[in-house]
Each structure stands twice: as structure tokens, then as C-alpha cells.
Design a protein around this motif. Sequence first.
Motif, PDB file in Angstrom:
ATOM      1  N   ASN A 110     -29.123  75.409 -57.451  1.00 26.10           N
ATOM      2  CA  ASN A 110     -28.661  76.554 -56.656  1.00 26.10           C
ATOM      3  C   ASN A 110     -29.185  76.558 -55.229  1.00 26.10           C
ATOM      4  O   ASN A 110     -28.541  77.124 -54.344  1.00 26.10           O
ATOM      5  CB  ASN A 110     -29.048  77.859 -57.340  1.00 26.10           C
ATOM      6  N   VAL A 111     -30.352  75.968 -55.014  1.00 28.75           N
ATOM      7  CA  VAL A 111     -30.948  75.989 -53.669  1.00 28.75           C
ATOM      8  C   VAL A 111     -30.904  74.605 -53.022  1.00 28.75           C
ATOM      9  O   VAL A 111     -30.311  74.432 -51.965  1.00 28.75           O
ATOM     10  CB  VAL A 111     -32.397  76.525 -53.717  1.00 28.75           C
ATOM     11  N   LEU A 112     -31.537  73.616 -53.678  1.00 27.14           N
ATOM     12  CA  LEU A 112     -31.491  72.268 -53.108  1.00 27.14           C
ATOM     13  C   LEU A 112     -30.056  71.742 -53.065  1.00 27.14           C
ATOM     14  O   LEU A 112     -29.681  71.030 -52.124  1.00 27.14           O
ATOM     15  CB  LEU A 112     -32.380  71.324 -53.907  1.00 27.14           C
ATOM     16  N   GLY A 113     -29.257  72.096 -54.070  1.00 28.80           N
ATOM     17  CA  GLY A 113     -27.856  71.691 -54.056  1.00 28.80           C
ATOM     18  C   GLY A 113     -27.129  72.233 -52.846  1.00 28.80           C
ATOM     19  O   GLY A 113     -26.361  71.516 -52.181  1.00 28.80           O
ATOM     20  N   LEU A 114     -27.353  73.507 -52.529  1.00 22.14           N
ATOM     21  CA  LEU A 114     -26.749  74.113 -51.349  1.00 22.14           C
ATOM     22  C   LEU A 114     -27.192  73.389 -50.083  1.00 22.14           C
ATOM     23  O   LEU A 114     -26.364  73.045 -49.224  1.00 22.14           O
ATOM     24  CB  LEU A 114     -27.136  75.592 -51.266  1.00 22.14           C
ATOM     25  N   ILE A 115     -28.490  73.172 -49.948  1.00 19.49           N
ATOM     26  CA  ILE A 115     -29.013  72.511 -48.753  1.00 19.49           C
ATOM     27  C   ILE A 115     -28.409  71.119 -48.599  1.00 19.49           C
ATOM     28  O   ILE A 115     -28.010  70.706 -47.500  1.00 19.49           O
ATOM     29  CB  ILE A 115     -30.551  72.445 -48.814  1.00 19.49           C
ATOM     30  N   VAL A 170     -16.487  74.896 -49.941  1.00 21.84           N
ATOM     31  CA  VAL A 170     -16.910  76.027 -50.772  1.00 21.84           C
ATOM     32  C   VAL A 170     -17.939  75.518 -51.770  1.00 21.84           C
ATOM     33  O   VAL A 170     -17.608  74.754 -52.676  1.00 21.84           O
ATOM     34  CB  VAL A 170     -15.725  76.664 -51.523  1.00 21.84           C
ATOM     35  N   ASN A 171     -19.181  75.921 -51.599  1.00 20.05           N
ATOM     36  CA  ASN A 171     -20.237  75.514 -52.516  1.00 20.05           C
ATOM     37  C   ASN A 171     -20.317  76.552 -53.642  1.00 20.05           C
ATOM     38  O   ASN A 171     -21.026  77.546 -53.550  1.00 20.05           O
ATOM     39  CB  ASN A 171     -21.580  75.399 -51.792  1.00 20.05           C
ATOM     40  N   VAL A 217      -7.308  66.321 -54.914  1.00 26.79           N
ATOM     41  CA  VAL A 217      -7.959  65.015 -55.077  1.00 26.79           C
ATOM     42  C   VAL A 217      -9.296  65.258 -55.763  1.00 26.79           C
ATOM     43  O   VAL A 217     -10.101  66.063 -55.282  1.00 26.79           O
ATOM     44  CB  VAL A 217      -8.192  64.333 -53.723  1.00 26.79           C
ATOM     45  N   THR A 218      -9.532  64.576 -56.863  1.00 24.74           N
ATOM     46  CA  THR A 218     -10.776  64.752 -57.605  1.00 24.74           C
ATOM     47  C   THR A 218     -11.863  63.829 -57.076  1.00 24.74           C
ATOM     48  O   THR A 218     -11.638  62.638 -56.865  1.00 24.74           O
ATOM     49  CB  THR A 218     -10.553  64.486 -59.104  1.00 24.74           C
ATOM     50  N   LEU A 219     -13.044  64.411 -56.839  1.00 27.13           N
ATOM     51  CA  LEU A 219     -14.223  63.654 -56.442  1.00 27.13           C
ATOM     52  C   LEU A 219     -15.356  63.963 -57.409  1.00 27.13           C
ATOM     53  O   LEU A 219     -15.472  65.088 -57.896  1.00 27.13           O
ATOM     54  CB  LEU A 219     -14.679  64.038 -55.028  1.00 27.13           C
ATOM     55  N   THR A 220     -16.208  62.981 -57.653  1.00 27.22           N
ATOM     56  CA  THR A 220     -17.384  63.211 -58.480  1.00 27.22           C
ATOM     57  C   THR A 220     -18.506  63.771 -57.618  1.00 27.22           C
ATOM     58  O   THR A 220     -18.908  63.164 -56.621  1.00 27.22           O
ATOM     59  CB  THR A 220     -17.858  61.905 -59.145  1.00 27.22           C
ATOM     60  N   LEU A 221     -18.995  64.947 -57.986  1.00 26.70           N
ATOM     61  CA  LEU A 221     -20.106  65.568 -57.272  1.00 26.70           C
ATOM     62  C   LEU A 221     -20.914  66.396 -58.256  1.00 26.70           C
ATOM     63  O   LEU A 221     -20.390  67.292 -58.910  1.00 26.70           O
ATOM     64  CB  LEU A 221     -19.610  66.445 -56.119  1.00 26.70           C
ATOM     65  N   ASP A 222     -22.186  66.091 -58.357  1.00 25.68           N
ATOM     66  CA  ASP A 222     -23.129  66.839 -59.175  1.00 25.68           C
ATOM     67  C   ASP A 222     -24.091  67.534 -58.227  1.00 25.68           C
ATOM     68  O   ASP A 222     -24.822  66.863 -57.472  1.00 25.68           O
ATOM     69  CB  ASP A 222     -23.882  65.878 -60.106  1.00 25.68           C
ATOM     70  N   ALA A 223     -24.090  68.856 -58.235  1.00 21.51           N
ATOM     71  CA  ALA A 223     -24.917  69.616 -57.295  1.00 21.51           C
ATOM     72  C   ALA A 223     -26.399  69.347 -57.468  1.00 21.51           C
ATOM     73  O   ALA A 223     -27.197  69.668 -56.579  1.00 21.51           O
ATOM     74  CB  ALA A 223     -24.638  71.108 -57.434  1.00 21.51           C
ATOM     75  N   ASP A 247     -27.549  66.250 -57.920  1.00 17.90           N
ATOM     76  CA  ASP A 247     -27.716  64.818 -57.647  1.00 17.90           C
ATOM     77  C   ASP A 247     -27.404  64.549 -56.178  1.00 17.90           C
ATOM     78  O   ASP A 247     -26.249  64.568 -55.761  1.00 17.90           O
ATOM     79  CB  ASP A 247     -26.780  64.014 -58.553  1.00 17.90           C
ATOM     80  N   ALA A 248     -28.439  64.270 -55.393  1.00 20.41           N
ATOM     81  CA  ALA A 248     -28.270  64.106 -53.953  1.00 20.41           C
ATOM     82  C   ALA A 248     -27.342  62.946 -53.614  1.00 20.41           C
ATOM     83  O   ALA A 248     -26.528  63.037 -52.682  1.00 20.41           O
ATOM     84  CB  ALA A 248     -29.631  63.895 -53.292  1.00 20.41           C
ATOM     85  N   GLU A 249     -27.427  61.848 -54.352  1.00 21.39           N
ATOM     86  CA  GLU A 249     -26.595  60.678 -54.048  1.00 21.39           C
ATOM     87  C   GLU A 249     -25.115  60.969 -54.238  1.00 21.39           C
ATOM     88  O   GLU A 249     -24.276  60.521 -53.451  1.00 21.39           O
ATOM     89  CB  GLU A 249     -27.020  59.496 -54.926  1.00 21.39           C
ATOM     90  N   SER A 250     -24.781  61.738 -55.288  1.00 19.83           N
ATOM     91  CA  SER A 250     -23.370  62.039 -55.524  1.00 19.83           C
ATOM     92  C   SER A 250     -22.817  62.952 -54.435  1.00 19.83           C
ATOM     93  O   SER A 250     -21.641  62.855 -54.069  1.00 19.83           O
ATOM     94  CB  SER A 250     -23.184  62.680 -56.906  1.00 19.83           C
ATOM     95  N   ILE A 251     -23.658  63.823 -53.896  1.00 18.87           N
ATOM     96  CA  ILE A 251     -23.227  64.707 -52.807  1.00 18.87           C
ATOM     97  C   ILE A 251     -22.946  63.889 -51.548  1.00 18.87           C
ATOM     98  O   ILE A 251     -21.920  64.071 -50.877  1.00 18.87           O
ATOM     99  CB  ILE A 251     -24.293  65.786 -52.541  1.00 18.87           C
ATOM    100  N   THR A 252     -23.846  62.982 -51.227  1.00 24.70           N
ATOM    101  CA  THR A 252     -23.665  62.124 -50.049  1.00 24.70           C
ATOM    102  C   THR A 252     -22.405  61.276 -50.173  1.00 24.70           C
ATOM    103  O   THR A 252     -21.635  61.130 -49.209  1.00 24.70           O
ATOM    104  CB  THR A 252     -24.882  61.215 -49.860  1.00 24.70           C
ATOM    105  N   LEU A 253     -22.169  60.724 -51.359  1.00 26.23           N
ATOM    106  CA  LEU A 253     -20.983  59.901 -51.576  1.00 26.23           C
ATOM    107  C   LEU A 253     -19.719  60.726 -51.425  1.00 26.23           C
ATOM    108  O   LEU A 253     -18.742  60.288 -50.785  1.00 26.23           O
ATOM    109  CB  LEU A 253     -21.035  59.270 -52.964  1.00 26.23           C
ATOM    110  N   ALA A 254     -19.692  61.935 -52.006  1.00 27.69           N
ATOM    111  CA  ALA A 254     -18.506  62.794 -51.897  1.00 27.69           C
ATOM    112  C   ALA A 254     -18.213  63.132 -50.440  1.00 27.69           C
ATOM    113  O   ALA A 254     -17.049  63.136 -50.012  1.00 27.69           O
ATOM    114  CB  ALA A 254     -18.704  64.063 -52.721  1.00 27.69           C
TER     115      ALA A 254
END
Length: 246
Positions: A110-115, A83-84, A57-63, A65-72
Motif C-alpha cells: 500500500n505504501v512502497l507500492g505507491l511510491i 490509477v494506483n 492491453v494486459t501487463l504483469t504488475l505486482d504492487a 514487486d519493484a521489478e515488475s513495476i519498472t518493467l510495466a
Amino acid sequence: MRFLIKDKVALVTGANRGIGKAIVESFISHGAKKVYLAVRDPKSTAELSEQYGNKVVTLTLDAGDAESITLAASQATDVDVVVNNAGVLEVASPLSDNVEEALAHEFKVNVLGLIRVANAFAPALKTKESAAFVQLNSVASIVNFTPFTTYSASKAASYSVTQGLRDELSPFGVQVLSVHPGPINTDMASKAGFETSDTVESVSEGIVKALADGKFHLFPDAMAKQIQGAYQSFSDAMITAPSSAQ
């Protein structure tokens, strides 16, 4: 703590190519029930979607972009393993003209995206009887490579964050795995100028085995194993010793 991928639901960031794509393929070959392909461009997963059908299943996520992570995370509440994998590399030494710009970009992803990924998905993982969080770090998180100093700094930071995540998540039965590849045959390795590299499968299959074996570290390829040999005694005493995890 051991995690078996069979019959589990996974999410892989940066799943459309390179190591991320190989992880998807390895997980499915080892019996994963479903894999979320978390990518910036949904069109980029067309090949995987055609190959695996309703197993992906494809989801939109930009590491970055905090909003896209929350939505995913709100769309993938059934995940058992995250798996990050997504990350960026800039060519910048400490005295490069672009050093500040490169460092800011790499820390953002690499860092904030992981967090942000960890915080978004931790609530779902904590509810599972068996769960895992996998972070793609690098040998550069342990040894600085001067032409890629800012990348090395960002990966050193992400490795430190990964250790903190292990301490936070392990009481909930969530296995955390820190992966430290050397040069792997990917676009990123080509950008870095590495002529010799190991296969993406060395990483993806290594992840499956390391999770099953309950490991915290994975050094999957030839260069990584050399660094592991020098680092092992310190790691055993200071990183993975029972007293180092809360």
C-alpha cells in the motif's frame, strides 16, 4: 487543473476485479483510447480482453514487486493517467498476534507500492500536455478503524505520500487525485465484514468526474461523504489551501 479521460491512454493496477475493473469500464465508456490492465495474473483479465478487444492491453504488475513495476512502466510509456488501485487489507488491531506481519505486508504493497508506481511512471506523465495520477486511499486514511489498525496506518501513510506527489507533480501539469472510499461492494469489504456497502461505480464514475473538475479529494460513497463533512474545514485550511501545494 482538469483532466478529461476522452481519447487518453490509462493504466489501472488491480484492474481485474472490484473497483479496478469498474474504473476500466468507466474510462472506456467515457472515451479512453486504451487502458492497460496491470495485474499480477495476466489470465485474470480474459473477460475484459474479450469484451473490449484492442482497447485494453494486459501487463504483469505486482504492487509488491519493484521489478515488475519498472518493467510495466517501460512497456506503457504512452500513458496519460495512472490509477494506483491495487492494495491489500489485513485484519489486525494494535494488540493482535499478527500485528507486525500485517503491518509489514500492507506497507509493502500500500505504501512502497505507491511510491514505486509513482516513481516508475512519473517520467512519462511529466512529458504529457495533460496527465493525471490517481491513488486509491480510503476513509481509513483519515479515521482509524481498530480491527483494521494496520490497514488504517498504511492508508494514512499512502495519503501523506499522495499529498507529496501532488506537490511534486503539479508543477508539471499532472493532476493528482486522492480517492477515499468507505465500504464498497468488493471482496475486500467482505473480508472486512462490512454488510452495507456502495457500488463500485460510485468510485469509478466519481473518479472521472473529479478529474474533470480538477479535484484533489474524492469521497465517493455515503460513509465517505459523512467523513468528508467533518474533515472538510481542516482540508480546506491545511491540505488543499493554495499555500499547501508547492
